[in-house]
Design an enzyme around this catalytic site. Sequence first.
Site, mmCIF file in Angstrom:
data_model
loop_
_atom_site.group_PDB
_atom_site.id
_atom_site.type_symbol
_atom_site.label_atom_id
_atom_site.label_comp_id
_atom_site.label_asym_id
_atom_site.label_seq_id
_atom_site.Cartn_x
_atom_site.Cartn_y
_atom_site.Cartn_z
ATOM 1 N N HIS A 63 37.102 43.316 37.372
ATOM 2 C CA HIS A 63 37.647 44.225 36.370
ATOM 3 C C HIS A 63 38.106 43.439 35.155
ATOM 4 C CE1 HIS A 63 42.072 44.021 35.954
ATOM 5 N NE2 HIS A 63 42.062 43.527 37.171
ATOM 6 N N CYS A 64 38.218 44.152 34.045
ATOM 7 C CA CYS A 64 38.699 43.567 32.789
ATOM 8 C C CYS A 64 39.552 44.626 32.105
ATOM 9 C CB CYS A 64 37.529 43.108 31.919
ATOM 10 S SG CYS A 64 36.435 44.451 31.419
ATOM 11 N N LYS A 65 39.589 44.620 30.797
ATOM 12 C CA LYS A 65 40.403 45.608 30.082
ATOM 13 C C LYS A 65 39.737 46.982 30.068
ATOM 14 C CE LYS A 65 42.723 46.487 25.687
ATOM 15 N NZ LYS A 65 42.997 45.973 24.341
#
Length: 101
Positions: A63-65
């Site tokens: 996951h990231c932003k």
Amino acid sequence: MKEITVEQLLERMNSGEQINLFDVREYWEYDEDNIGAKCIPLGDLPKHLEELAPLKNEEIIIHCKSGARGGQAQKYLTAQGFENVVNVCGGILAYRELETA
């Protein structure tokens, strides 16, 4: 490419399931807000391939932003032979939005 929704991720996390969850945002972003994933910034992934090697045949959730860097990490790891890399749709923004809903 495989994806998981934040609802599915939250359900799996709440069930106590052991998951391989990695956050590919920068360390400063992680320090501001995280969901308990291990932080390996996207640009540092090549330096961590040996560490990640035991997970080549296991599911890895990235996951990231917002999902964009997660998608890049997913493509990179898949090209390196990782077989089951899953990107979180919408990233931590969608996760936090779900929590406040």
